[in-house]
Design a protein around this motif. Structure first.
Motif, PDB file in Angstrom:
ATOM      1  N   GLN A  27      58.910  57.883  51.882  1.00  0.00           N
ATOM      2  CA  GLN A  27      58.613  58.295  50.394  1.00  0.00           C
ATOM      3  C   GLN A  27      56.999  58.859  50.373  1.00  0.00           C
ATOM      4  N   GLY A  31      52.198  57.189  43.262  1.00  0.00           N
ATOM      5  CA  GLY A  31      52.535  55.526  42.774  1.00  0.00           C
ATOM      6  C   GLY A  31      52.684  54.638  44.383  1.00  0.00           C
ATOM      7  N   ASP A  65      53.233  47.198  44.281  1.00  0.00           N
ATOM      8  CA  ASP A  65      54.158  48.177  43.598  1.00  0.00           C
ATOM      9  C   ASP A  65      55.137  48.681  44.425  1.00  0.00           C
ATOM     10  N   TYR A  68      59.672  52.986  44.843  1.00  0.00           N
ATOM     11  CA  TYR A  68      60.572  53.760  44.065  1.00  0.00           C
ATOM     12  C   TYR A  68      60.521  53.616  42.742  1.00  0.00           C
ATOM     13  N   ASP A  69      60.990  54.535  41.845  1.00  0.00           N
ATOM     14  CA  ASP A  69      60.831  54.656  40.448  1.00  0.00           C
ATOM     15  C   ASP A  69      61.627  53.595  39.802  1.00  0.00           C
TER      16      ASP A  69
END
Length: 252
Positions: A27, A31, A65, A68-69
């Motif tokens: 990923q 973020g 965090d 992934y969204d």
């Protein structure tokens, strides 16, 4: 073999490790605070199975965090040992996800993203490896083979780590942790008549230095520890006789 995969053969027992000095499970983008170091001992093909319970190990809440969204996610990877391996899934009733039957070639891999906390079952027509990557911290562990089962396990926990277990059992089978039966309400269906209980273990005090716990019954288990900087994970092997040179045969 497909790009990125290799077959290792030896005439004597060896251990093989895979690692990455900075991984975000592929990923990239906004973020992501930083990549993390990860090392994993690879399982020999002799320990692969044709039936697994993918017991979810969710990360510690509020520590980091998600990558992934959609929020905390379990990253599952399946690898086939033989050509034309048929993969089937069974998820809990009402749970949607990427659980479409697939066919994998020899050495081919399949990546699944499943909401953290959702466990499911996987069967295959030939031996497969099923591995989980835990979100937030780079931590890898095997899914739990659907038998044979463990009957008695002592394990240790360390101070500062938030430790959690994912205990697999057949429907209603009693499992005892530290002389107390785990409540049925802790378990949720995972397909194929299996249930997974996500159990938080009491934090070990710094003064104690090391804490021990005891599981008994008929079960499989995967576990993880996580603090704000590091993490570890382990799926306790039910194929331990395969490691004993005095045992002539073993099976999954």
């Amino acid at each position: 073999a497909p790009v990125g995969l290799a077959e290792i053969l030896a005439d004597r027992p060896v251990a093989v490790f895979s690692g990455n000095i900075s991984t975000t499970y592929g990923q990239m983008g906004t973020g992501i605070n930083s990549g993390d170091l990860a090392h994993e001992q690879l399982l020999p093909v002799s320990s692969w199975s044709t039936a697994f319970v993918a017991a979810s190990l969710p990360p510690k809440v509020g520590v980091c965090d998600s990558l992934y969204d959609g929020g905390p996610t379990s990253i599952w990877r399946i690898v086939a040992d033989e050509a034309n391996t048929q993969i089937q899934f069974q998820a809990p009733k009402g749970v949607t996800g990427p659980f479409v039957p697939r066919t994998l070639g020899k050495g081919e891999r399949l990546r699944l993203l499943v909401p953290a906390g959702v466990s499911f079952s996987v069967t295959a027509s030939a031996p497969i490896e099923v591995m989980q990557g835990m979100d937030c911290e780079a931590t890898l562990s095997s899914a739990v083979p659907a038998g044979p089962w463990l009957g008695d396990l002592w394990f240790a926990t360390l101070p500062t780590y938030d430790t959690a277990l994912a205990v697999v059992r057949k429907l209603g089978q009693p499992v005892i942790l530290d002389d107390a039966r785990l409540a049925d309400a802790l378990f949720a269906p995972a397909g194929m008549g299996f249930e997974v209980g996500q159990i938080a273990v009491d934090t070990c005090s710094v003064a104690a230095g090391l804490c021990t716990h005891h599981l008994s019954g008929q079960f499989g288990v995967t576990m993880r520890g996580q603090d704000v900087l590091t993490s570890w994970a382990l799926t306790v092997p039910t194929w331990r006789p395969c490691l004993d040179p005095d045992v002539a045969t073993c099976s999954n």
